[in-house]
Design an enzyme around this catalytic site. Structure first.
Site, PDB file in Angstrom:
ATOM      1  N   GLU A  79      33.212  23.528  49.440  1.00  8.62           N
ATOM      2  CA  GLU A  79      32.305  23.351  48.319  1.00  8.62           C
ATOM      3  C   GLU A  79      32.901  22.344  47.334  1.00  8.62           C
ATOM      4  O   GLU A  79      32.430  22.199  46.225  1.00  8.62           O
ATOM      5  CB  GLU A  79      32.006  24.675  47.638  1.00  8.62           C
ATOM      6  N   CYS A 111      31.769  29.965  48.775  1.00  7.27           N
ATOM      7  CA  CYS A 111      32.919  30.475  49.542  1.00  7.27           C
ATOM      8  C   CYS A 111      32.525  31.058  50.897  1.00  7.27           C
ATOM      9  O   CYS A 111      33.382  31.598  51.597  1.00  7.27           O
ATOM     10  CB  CYS A 111      33.660  31.537  48.734  1.00  7.27           C
ATOM     11  N   HIS A 233      37.016  38.411  50.682  1.00  8.05           N
ATOM     12  CA  HIS A 233      37.103  37.128  49.980  1.00  8.05           C
ATOM     13  C   HIS A 233      37.818  37.436  48.664  1.00  8.05           C
ATOM     14  O   HIS A 233      37.405  38.353  47.935  1.00  8.05           O
ATOM     15  CB  HIS A 233      35.708  36.557  49.729  1.00  8.05           C
ATOM     16  N   LYS A 242      38.723  46.037  43.531  1.00  7.47           N
ATOM     17  CA  LYS A 242      37.587  46.731  42.896  1.00  7.47           C
ATOM     18  C   LYS A 242      36.537  47.068  43.944  1.00  7.47           C
ATOM     19  O   LYS A 242      35.945  48.148  43.903  1.00  7.47           O
ATOM     20  CB  LYS A 242      36.947  45.828  41.836  1.00  7.47           C
ATOM     21  N   ASN A 275      42.594  31.192  44.049  1.00  5.91           N
ATOM     22  CA  ASN A 275      41.349  31.090  44.817  1.00  5.91           C
ATOM     23  C   ASN A 275      41.353  29.779  45.607  1.00  5.91           C
ATOM     24  O   ASN A 275      41.567  28.706  45.034  1.00  5.91           O
ATOM     25  CB  ASN A 275      40.137  31.123  43.873  1.00  5.91           C
TER      26      ASN A 275
HETATM   27  P1  HMG Z   1      37.984  37.306  31.440  1.00  8.44           P
HETATM   28  O1  HMG Z   1      36.787  37.517  30.600  1.00  8.44           O
HETATM   29  O2  HMG Z   1      39.001  36.356  30.936  1.00  8.44           O
HETATM   30  O3  HMG Z   1      38.780  38.622  31.709  1.00  8.44           O
HETATM   31  O4  HMG Z   1      37.470  36.802  32.857  1.00  8.44           O
HETATM   32  P2  HMG Z   1      38.419  40.141  31.364  1.00  8.44           P
HETATM   33  O5  HMG Z   1      38.399  40.326  29.899  1.00  8.44           O
HETATM   34  O6  HMG Z   1      37.222  40.575  32.159  1.00  8.44           O
HETATM   35  O7  HMG Z   1      39.755  40.818  31.939  1.00  8.44           O
HETATM   36  C1  HMG Z   1      40.048  40.768  33.298  1.00  8.44           C
HETATM   37  C2  HMG Z   1      40.760  42.067  33.659  1.00  8.44           C
HETATM   38  O8  HMG Z   1      42.048  42.071  33.032  1.00  8.44           O
HETATM   39  C3  HMG Z   1      40.049  43.336  33.150  1.00  8.44           C
HETATM   40  O9  HMG Z   1      40.216  44.302  34.168  1.00  8.44           O
HETATM   41  C4  HMG Z   1      40.859  43.721  31.926  1.00  8.44           C
HETATM   42  O10 HMG Z   1      40.783  45.096  31.598  1.00  8.44           O
HETATM   43  C5  HMG Z   1      42.245  43.322  32.368  1.00  8.44           C
HETATM   44  P3  HMG Z   1      38.920  44.953  34.883  1.00  8.44           P
HETATM   45  O11 HMG Z   1      38.124  45.619  33.827  1.00  8.44           O
HETATM   46  O12 HMG Z   1      38.152  43.787  35.459  1.00  8.44           O
HETATM   47  O13 HMG Z   1      39.501  45.868  35.899  1.00  8.44           O
HETATM   48  N1  HMG Z   1      43.233  43.131  31.290  1.00  8.44           N
HETATM   49  C6  HMG Z   1      44.487  43.602  31.337  1.00  8.44           C
HETATM   50  N2  HMG Z   1      45.150  44.310  32.292  1.00  8.44           N
HETATM   51  C7  HMG Z   1      46.447  44.625  32.070  1.00  8.44           C
HETATM   52  N3  HMG Z   1      47.098  44.288  30.910  1.00  8.44           N
HETATM   53  C8  HMG Z   1      46.481  43.599  29.942  1.00  8.44           C
HETATM   54  C9  HMG Z   1      45.114  43.210  30.128  1.00  8.44           C
HETATM   55  N4  HMG Z   1      44.198  42.523  29.403  1.00  8.44           N
HETATM   56  C10 HMG Z   1      43.056  42.493  30.113  1.00  8.44           C
HETATM   57  N5  HMG Z   1      47.135  43.266  28.826  1.00  8.44           N
HETATM   58  C11 HMG Z   1      36.982  36.508  35.154  1.00  8.44           C
HETATM   59  C12 HMG Z   1      37.857  37.234  34.127  1.00  8.44           C
HETATM   60  C13 HMG Z   1      37.417  36.912  36.555  1.00  8.44           C
HETATM   61  C14 HMG Z   1      35.504  36.901  34.927  1.00  8.44           C
HETATM   62  C15 HMG Z   1      37.146  34.967  34.953  1.00  8.44           C
HETATM   63  O14 HMG Z   1      38.459  34.603  35.237  1.00  8.44           O
HETATM   64  C16 HMG Z   1      36.186  34.156  35.806  1.00  8.44           C
HETATM   65  O15 HMG Z   1      35.041  33.898  35.409  1.00  8.44           O
HETATM   66  N6  HMG Z   1      36.643  33.686  37.018  1.00  8.44           N
HETATM   67  C17 HMG Z   1      35.801  32.913  37.933  1.00  8.44           C
HETATM   68  C18 HMG Z   1      34.701  33.734  38.565  1.00  8.44           C
HETATM   69  C19 HMG Z   1      35.200  34.691  39.644  1.00  8.44           C
HETATM   70  O16 HMG Z   1      36.280  34.559  40.180  1.00  8.44           O
HETATM   71  N7  HMG Z   1      34.337  35.664  39.988  1.00  8.44           N
HETATM   72  C20 HMG Z   1      34.654  36.591  41.061  1.00  8.44           C
HETATM   73  C21 HMG Z   1      33.421  37.046  41.844  1.00  8.44           C
HETATM   74  S1  HMG Z   1      32.429  35.655  42.372  1.00  8.44           S
HETATM   75  C22 HMG Z   1      33.242  35.034  43.768  1.00  8.44           C
HETATM   76  O17 HMG Z   1      34.097  35.645  44.315  1.00  8.44           O
HETATM   77  C23 HMG Z   1      32.816  33.671  44.229  1.00  8.44           C
HETATM   78  C24 HMG Z   1      33.741  32.532  43.870  1.00  8.44           C
HETATM   79  O18 HMG Z   1      34.896  32.571  44.668  1.00  8.44           O
HETATM   80  C25 HMG Z   1      33.035  31.186  44.026  1.00  8.44           C
HETATM   81  C26 HMG Z   1      32.361  30.857  45.346  1.00  8.44           C
HETATM   82  O19 HMG Z   1      31.743  31.665  46.012  1.00  8.44           O
HETATM   83  O20 HMG Z   1      32.387  29.664  45.658  1.00  8.44           O
HETATM   84  C27 HMG Z   1      34.197  32.604  42.412  1.00  8.44           C
END
Ligand code: HMG
Length: 390
Positions: A79, A111, A233, A242, A275
């Site tokens: 991609e 992906c 993935h 999760k 990733n």
């Molecule tokens: P964010 O808003 O920065 O993070 O985005 P958050 O506030 O949701 O925190 C992440 C986790 O860290 C949470 O845990 C917090 O509690 C924890 P969860 O509730 O999720 O279990 N946390 C802590 N833990 C320990 N100690 C601490 C602490 N502070 C917080 N001190 C997000 C996170 C992944 C959304 C962001 O990075 C993002 O948008 N990433 C890109 C999108 C992505 O990877 N999505 C995954 C599903 S989609 C997919 O897999 C397809 C993809 O590969 C693309 C494709 O298909 O081509 C992305």
């Protein structure tokens, strides 16, 4: 006839950033990245590596002269392709001197591309049992500096040879796939960075897993206990965890422990790379096979593929006897241990480097890149690739 994965390898760039240090520089607690997201190191591609070179280097590790003669189909899942017209597969086909009487195409669905390629390869082998298909999955994941997606970037490629009588994994025929039009993650052609609705993407990943898993059980009569491991993935390693947690209660304590232990092993390579989009599921599968030494022949491995936008698929395979002899584990260790850590400032500088888009000539310094296949420059709007062994 058994059809499946006969060979599998990967390649990652030689530079990485430590996630603890990235967290400090972004004023975030390091545990958010290392526990909350579940990443330790993030691969950083130098400008001399692009999706074509990453894939060619991954394939170089596994192909011998016999494979190059027998492969008659090269399928490149990506991609982050470099051209809207010419497929990245054609470049790799040339760089590796593959049999000219071959098809070479690129496949795109976020992906999910490599999985689509593997299923297409399976159909091709069913019709042409003597042939072999090279399936590549290669990407550079970019969200941007100081974005919430930044901690989930990475870069790398996987290469798989699909054939009859495979040495590693026989692909079983039953699989379940599902498509819905959603905007959880996308990248318009004018942007070199992805747009993402992080929360929606996480929710949809789980929802897709649930849909295909439930349908798979209904279709096959199989249950959680029938699986030695489930590979996911992995956009970041917490994501697969999760999803796994949503089904663990379907098993006894023994089944739960086995799947949890194997999940951790399957996430080890990804924790240290980030990733790699379409190759991520297969990097995780390889991590399980390479790092767990006592998987029995005929163990059933589940594979959950998810490509935003979105398409999901759950499919399975049976491990073949002596699969470990076909893995090149010592090469994996070398690849990881030869990497060089760079500072956050160095990563930011590399991230912002761009290739000319006005047709001008540029020569890149490939002496500092230990990869065998590199991007050596551009001239007349054409990328100049070099295989240092040729
Ligand atoms: P964010 O808003 O920065 O993070 O985005 P958050 O506030 O949701 O925190 C992440 C986790 O860290 C949470 O845990 C917090 O509690 C924890 P969860 O509730 O999720 O279990 N946390 C802590 N833990 C320990 N100690 C601490 C602490 N502070 C917080 N001190 C997000 C996170 C992944 C959304 C962001 O990075 C993002 O948008 N990433 C890109 C999108 C992505 O990877 N999505 C995954 C599903 S989609 C997919 O897999 C397809 C993809 O590969 C693309 C494709 O298909 O081509 C992305």
């Amino acid at each position: 006839m058994k059809i499946g994965i006969d060979k599998i390898g990967f390649y990652i760039p030689h530079l990485y950033v430590d996630m603890n240090k990235l967290a400090v520089s972004r004023n975030v607690e390091p545990e958010k990245f290392t526990i909350g997201i579940g990443q330790e190191k993030m691969a950083v591609p130098p400008i001399t590596q692009d999706p074509v070179t990453l894939a060619a280097n991954a394939a170089l590790e596994i192909l011998d002269e016999k494979d190059k003669k027998e492969i008659d189909f090269v399928i490149f899942g990506t991609e982050s392709g470099i051209d809207s017209s010419k497929s990245a597969a054609v470049y790799v086909h040339d760089l590796l001197d593959i049999n000219p009487y071959a098809r070479a195409i690129e496949v795109k669905q976020a992906c999910y591309g490599t999985t689509a390629g593997i299923q297409m390869a399976k159909g091709h082998i069913a019709l042409n049992p003597e042939s072999k298909v090279l399936v590549l999955g290669s990407d550079i994941a970019r969200y941007g500096l100081n974005t919430s997606g930044e901690a989930t970037q990475g870069a790398g490629a996987v290469a798989l040879v699909i054939s009859a009588n495979p040495s590693i994994l026989e692909l079983e025929d039953q699989s379940v796939y599902f498509t819905t039009d959603i905007m959880d993650f996308w990248r318009p052609i004018y942007s070199d960075k992805a747009f993402v609705d992080g929360k929606l993407s996480n929710e949809q990943y789980i929802a897709f897993f649930s849909k295909v898993w439930e349908q798979y059980k209904t279709k096959t009569g199989l249950e959680l206990k029938d699986f030695e491991a489930i590979c996911y993935h992995l956009p970041y390693t917490k994501m697969g965890l999760k999803a796994l947690r949503t089904v663990l209660d379907e098993g006894t304590e023994d089944v739960k422990d086995r799947l949890m232990e194997n999940y951790k092993i399957s996430a080890r390579y990804n924790r240290n790379v980030g990733n790699i989009y379409t190759g991520s599921l297969y990097l995780s599968f390889l991590s399980l096979l390479a790092r767990k030494e006592d998987l029995d022949a005929d163990s059933r491995i589940g594979l959950f593929s998810y490509g935003s936008g979105a398409v999901g698929e759950f499919f399975t395979g049976l491990l073949q006897a002596d699969y470990r002899e076909h893995l090149h584990v010592e090469n994996h260790i070398k690849l990881f241990s030869a990497r060089k850590e760079i500072t956050v400032a160095e990563y930011e500088e590399i991230f912002q480097e761009t290739l000319p888009t006005d047709g001008s000539t540029i020569e890149l310094d490939i002496d500092n890149d230990p990869a065998t296949i590199c991007l050596a420059g551009m001239a007349d709007n054409k990328r100049q690739y070099v295989n240092k062994t040729k």
